[in-house]
Design an enzyme around this catalytic site. Structure first.
Site, PDB file in Angstrom:
ATOM      1  N   ALA A 180      57.793  42.044  26.660  1.00 53.02           N
ATOM      2  CA  ALA A 180      58.673  41.783  27.815  1.00 53.02           C
ATOM      3  C   ALA A 180      58.488  40.358  28.328  1.00 53.02           C
ATOM      4  CB  ALA A 180      58.373  42.791  28.927  1.00 53.02           C
ATOM      5  N   THR A 220      45.012  48.656  31.870  1.00 56.89           N
ATOM      6  CA  THR A 220      43.743  49.380  31.681  1.00 56.89           C
ATOM      7  C   THR A 220      44.024  50.866  31.795  1.00 56.89           C
ATOM      8  OG1 THR A 220      41.606  49.903  32.686  1.00 56.89           O
ATOM      9  CG2 THR A 220      43.202  48.899  34.128  1.00 56.89           C
ATOM     10  N   GLU A 268      32.953  59.495  32.924  1.00 60.64           N
ATOM     11  CA  GLU A 268      31.828  58.876  32.204  1.00 60.64           C
ATOM     12  C   GLU A 268      30.797  58.274  33.174  1.00 60.64           C
ATOM     13  OE1 GLU A 268      33.428  55.557  29.931  1.00 60.64           O
ATOM     14  OE2 GLU A 268      34.579  54.865  31.635  1.00 60.64           O
ATOM     15  N   GLY A 307      37.221  56.164  32.563  1.00 62.64           N
ATOM     16  CA  GLY A 307      37.654  55.919  33.942  1.00 62.64           C
ATOM     17  C   GLY A 307      36.726  54.976  34.688  1.00 62.64           C
ATOM     18  N   ARG A 308      35.613  54.622  34.036  1.00 60.86           N
ATOM     19  CA  ARG A 308      34.559  53.829  34.708  1.00 60.86           C
ATOM     20  C   ARG A 308      34.207  54.508  36.035  1.00 60.86           C
ATOM     21  NH1 ARG A 308      34.879  47.529  33.791  1.00 60.86           N
ATOM     22  NH2 ARG A 308      36.520  47.591  35.326  1.00 60.86           N
ATOM     23  N   ASP A 342      42.099  51.920  37.656  1.00 59.58           N
ATOM     24  CA  ASP A 342      41.119  51.602  38.710  1.00 59.58           C
ATOM     25  C   ASP A 342      41.477  50.330  39.484  1.00 59.58           C
ATOM     26  OD1 ASP A 342      40.672  49.881  36.614  1.00 59.58           O
ATOM     27  OD2 ASP A 342      38.495  50.066  36.612  1.00 59.58           O
ATOM     28  N   LYS A 348      35.801  85.835  34.157  1.00 58.39           N
ATOM     29  CA  LYS A 348      36.497  84.732  33.466  1.00 58.39           C
ATOM     30  C   LYS A 348      35.893  84.612  32.077  1.00 58.39           C
ATOM     31  CE  LYS A 348      38.683  81.120  36.101  1.00 58.39           C
ATOM     32  NZ  LYS A 348      39.683  80.737  35.140  1.00 58.39           N
ATOM     33  N   ASP A 398      40.337  44.357  36.267  1.00 59.72           N
ATOM     34  CA  ASP A 398      39.939  43.518  37.409  1.00 59.72           C
ATOM     35  C   ASP A 398      39.085  42.312  36.992  1.00 59.72           C
ATOM     36  OD1 ASP A 398      37.878  45.182  36.752  1.00 59.72           O
ATOM     37  OD2 ASP A 398      37.388  45.759  38.813  1.00 59.72           O
ATOM     38  N   GLY A 399      38.289  42.454  35.925  1.00 67.73           N
ATOM     39  CA  GLY A 399      37.509  41.315  35.427  1.00 67.73           C
ATOM     40  C   GLY A 399      38.448  40.181  35.013  1.00 67.73           C
ATOM     41  N   ARG A 446      35.726  40.216  25.069  1.00 69.34           N
ATOM     42  CA  ARG A 446      34.948  39.968  26.300  1.00 69.34           C
ATOM     43  C   ARG A 446      34.411  38.552  26.160  1.00 69.34           C
ATOM     44  NH1 ARG A 446      35.960  44.797  29.328  1.00 69.34           N
ATOM     45  NH2 ARG A 446      35.902  46.487  27.858  1.00 69.34           N
ATOM     46  N   PHE A 447      34.553  37.753  27.174  1.00 71.64           N
ATOM     47  CA  PHE A 447      34.127  36.357  27.102  1.00 71.64           C
ATOM     48  C   PHE A 447      33.532  35.961  28.452  1.00 71.64           C
ATOM     49  CE2 PHE A 447      35.437  31.687  26.950  1.00 71.64           C
ATOM     50  CZ  PHE A 447      34.477  31.327  26.015  1.00 71.64           C
ATOM     51  N   ASP A 507      42.085  53.025  32.885  1.00 69.31           N
ATOM     52  CA  ASP A 507      41.289  53.649  33.952  1.00 69.31           C
ATOM     53  C   ASP A 507      42.055  53.870  35.261  1.00 69.31           C
ATOM     54  OD1 ASP A 507      39.102  53.571  32.226  1.00 69.31           O
ATOM     55  OD2 ASP A 507      38.504  51.584  32.905  1.00 69.31           O
ATOM     56  N   GLY A 533      39.269  45.609  28.163  1.00 66.87           N
ATOM     57  CA  GLY A 533      39.520  46.759  27.285  1.00 66.87           C
ATOM     58  C   GLY A 533      40.997  46.876  26.951  1.00 66.87           C
ATOM     59  N   ALA A 571      41.548  72.907  34.532  1.00 68.11           N
ATOM     60  CA  ALA A 571      40.070  72.943  34.551  1.00 68.11           C
ATOM     61  C   ALA A 571      39.560  73.654  35.807  1.00 68.11           C
ATOM     62  CB  ALA A 571      39.532  71.511  34.512  1.00 68.11           C
ATOM     63  N   GLU A 572      38.363  74.235  35.678  1.00 65.36           N
ATOM     64  CA  GLU A 572      37.750  74.902  36.855  1.00 65.36           C
ATOM     65  C   GLU A 572      37.083  73.883  37.772  1.00 65.36           C
ATOM     66  OE1 GLU A 572      38.510  77.585  34.209  1.00 65.36           O
ATOM     67  OE2 GLU A 572      37.855  78.281  36.183  1.00 65.36           O
TER      68      GLU A 572
HETATM   69  P1  ATP Z   1      38.603  46.720  31.693  1.00 67.69           P
HETATM   70  O1  ATP Z   1      38.901  47.274  33.054  1.00 67.69           O
HETATM   71  O2  ATP Z   1      39.406  47.353  30.638  1.00 67.69           O
HETATM   72  O3  ATP Z   1      37.153  46.609  31.354  1.00 67.69           O
HETATM   73  P2  ATP Z   1      38.565  43.986  32.535  1.00 67.69           P
HETATM   74  O4  ATP Z   1      39.614  42.934  32.578  1.00 67.69           O
HETATM   75  O5  ATP Z   1      37.986  44.409  33.842  1.00 67.69           O
HETATM   76  O6  ATP Z   1      39.154  45.184  31.718  1.00 67.69           O
HETATM   77  P3  ATP Z   1      36.142  42.505  31.841  1.00 67.69           P
HETATM   78  O7  ATP Z   1      35.354  42.486  30.582  1.00 67.69           O
HETATM   79  O8  ATP Z   1      35.473  42.824  33.115  1.00 67.69           O
HETATM   80  O9  ATP Z   1      37.380  43.490  31.560  1.00 67.69           O
HETATM   81  O10 ATP Z   1      36.831  41.055  32.022  1.00 67.69           O
HETATM   82  C1  ATP Z   1      37.606  40.509  30.969  1.00 67.69           C
HETATM   83  C2  ATP Z   1      37.339  39.051  30.851  1.00 67.69           C
HETATM   84  O11 ATP Z   1      37.719  38.376  32.075  1.00 67.69           O
HETATM   85  C3  ATP Z   1      35.869  38.657  30.661  1.00 67.69           C
HETATM   86  O12 ATP Z   1      35.428  38.841  29.335  1.00 67.69           O
HETATM   87  C4  ATP Z   1      35.909  37.197  31.067  1.00 67.69           C
HETATM   88  O13 ATP Z   1      36.423  36.407  30.007  1.00 67.69           O
HETATM   89  C5  ATP Z   1      36.923  37.209  32.241  1.00 67.69           C
HETATM   90  N1  ATP Z   1      36.194  37.262  33.528  1.00 67.69           N
HETATM   91  C6  ATP Z   1      35.566  38.316  34.066  1.00 67.69           C
HETATM   92  N2  ATP Z   1      34.984  37.993  35.237  1.00 67.69           N
HETATM   93  C7  ATP Z   1      35.246  36.692  35.447  1.00 67.69           C
HETATM   94  C8  ATP Z   1      34.921  35.752  36.489  1.00 67.69           C
HETATM   95  N3  ATP Z   1      34.206  36.103  37.546  1.00 67.69           N
HETATM   96  N4  ATP Z   1      35.389  34.498  36.381  1.00 67.69           N
HETATM   97  C9  ATP Z   1      36.115  34.124  35.307  1.00 67.69           C
HETATM   98  N5  ATP Z   1      36.442  34.945  34.290  1.00 67.69           N
HETATM   99  C10 ATP Z   1      36.029  36.214  34.353  1.00 67.69           C
END
Ligand code: ATP
Length: 323
Positions: free
Chosen positions: A27, A130, A227, A175-176, A134, A218, A108-109, A77-78, A132, A16, A191-192
């Site tokens: 940078a 990100t 979310e 925030g996932r 997180d 109030k 983290d992905g 996303r890939f 979030d 994201g 907020a309450e």
């Molecule tokens: P956000 O927190 O904003 O969603 P993110 O980096 O966690 O960001 P993801 O869609 O989970 O978003 O991961 C981004 C990309 O990282 C994926 O589309 C994929 O290309 C790569 N990726 C995720 N998991 C793996 C994995 N286990 N091994 C290799 N590549 C990965």
């Protein structure tokens, strides 16, 4: 034997988008150029890496982007990148232009992808981008502060109308699974009630609290909820039926991802971008850049996977003390 200095570094944004990613790209690019290291922007995250979408940066490539939201490198996303064969093909693309190392800006992905590439011989450094917040072991991620301010701005506006109509307002924020955005925004906007994965969701408890608020004269109330916890429109209906408090639900959505990055996000992104290049220059990989207090440091990516970010309980307690 003296280790060969890295001669060429790529930078990509993945997952994201988050405001401040451009400042981090800038940078990385400027630090490389100042050190005489070739630097390439990789379009569309790991997808562009696999397709060989590389653009060699010069001093002008990253001009006028420090204050711009989104990411000039685009993101995608890939999921195919989890396949070792696809990663091998991406490394082949890198070899074609002599690209030796990577800075990966994302969540983290994206760190999983960075770690897998490092294991295959391509040093990668992660930068937490990100909204979030997180990612464990860093005080803040790039984009969090801007998103937080967007939410607070929305809550201030909702407070105006909610107060005028003596309503209860429920706002769903991003925030996932992490409650940082909700609890910080809730505190900042008065907020309450805050509902996150940390507090748990108990509809009856929320209704009871709002009934008490109404009984204590109030005139309006604000509920902030992370979310994916419940359907906020349904919750609004139930609250209105049970309490007589006219209630409206709002989902802020992708607006939270956009906008000019705040000063804090630009400072964080700039410092993290510099640090990432310095780590690659030292021949390091498999690390991510983190903020501890005022210091910009690094941690093994693997360590982060073992932890989960925890918002301090004290923040939740403070919300209750002020309602
Ligand atoms: P956000 O927190 O904003 O969603 P993110 O980096 O966690 O960001 P993801 O869609 O989970 O978003 O991961 C981004 C990309 O990282 C994926 O589309 C994929 O290309 C790569 N990726 C995720 N998991 C793996 C994995 N286990 N091994 C290799 N590549 C990965």
């Amino acid at each position: 034997m003296k280790k060969e200095m890295v001669k060429s570094i790529g930078v990509l944004t993945s997952g994201g988008d988050a405001p401040g990613m451009n400042a981090a790209v800038r940078a990385v690019a400027r630090t490389c150029l100042n050190k005489g290291i070739d630097v390439y922007g990789v379009m569309l995250g790991f997808k562009g890496l696999h397709e060989g979408q590389f653009y060699k940066f010069n001093r002008h490539s990253t001009r006028n982007i420090i204050n711009v939201g989104g990411t000039m490198l685009k993101s995608a996303r890939f999921p195919e990148f989890a396949d070792p064969k696809i990663r091998e093909e991406a490394i082949e693309q890198m070899k074609k232009i002599g690209l030796e190392a990577l800075v990966v800006i994302g969540g983290d992905g994206s760190y999983h992808g960075a770690l897998e590439l490092t294991k295959m011989g391509v040093n990668c450094i992660g930068i937490p981008g990100t909204i979030d917040n997180d990612i464990p072991d860093t005080d803040y991620t790039i984009g969090f502060d801007t998103a937080l301010n967007t939410i607070v701005d929305a809550l201030d506006k909702l407070r105006d109308t909610s107060g005028s109509h003596q309503r209860c307002t429920i706002l769903e924020v991003m925030g996932r699974t992490c409650g940082d955005l909700a609890v910080n925004a809730g505190l900042a906007a008065g907020a309450e009630i805050i509902v996150t994965n940390h507090t748990g969701f108990d509809e009856q408890k929320i209704i009871e609290q709002l009934r008490l608020s109404k009984a204590s004269d109030k005139k309006h109330a604000i509920v902030v909820i992370t979310e994916h916890i419940t359907d906020v429109h349904e919750l609004a209906k139930h609250v209105e039926e049970a309490t007589g408090f006219e209630t409206r639900a709002n989902v802020l959505g992708h607006m939270q991802r956009g906008g000019r990055p705040s000063a804090r996000d630009r400072v964080l992104a700039s410092r993290m971008g510099i640090k990432a290049v310095e780590l690659l220059e030292e021949g390091k990989g498999g690390l991510c850049v983190v903020q501890h207090g005022e210091e910009i440091e690094s941690e093994p990516i693997l360590t982060l996977f073992e932890h989960k970010r925890q918002v301090p309980q004290g923040m939740y307690d403070d919300v209750l003390k002020l309602r």
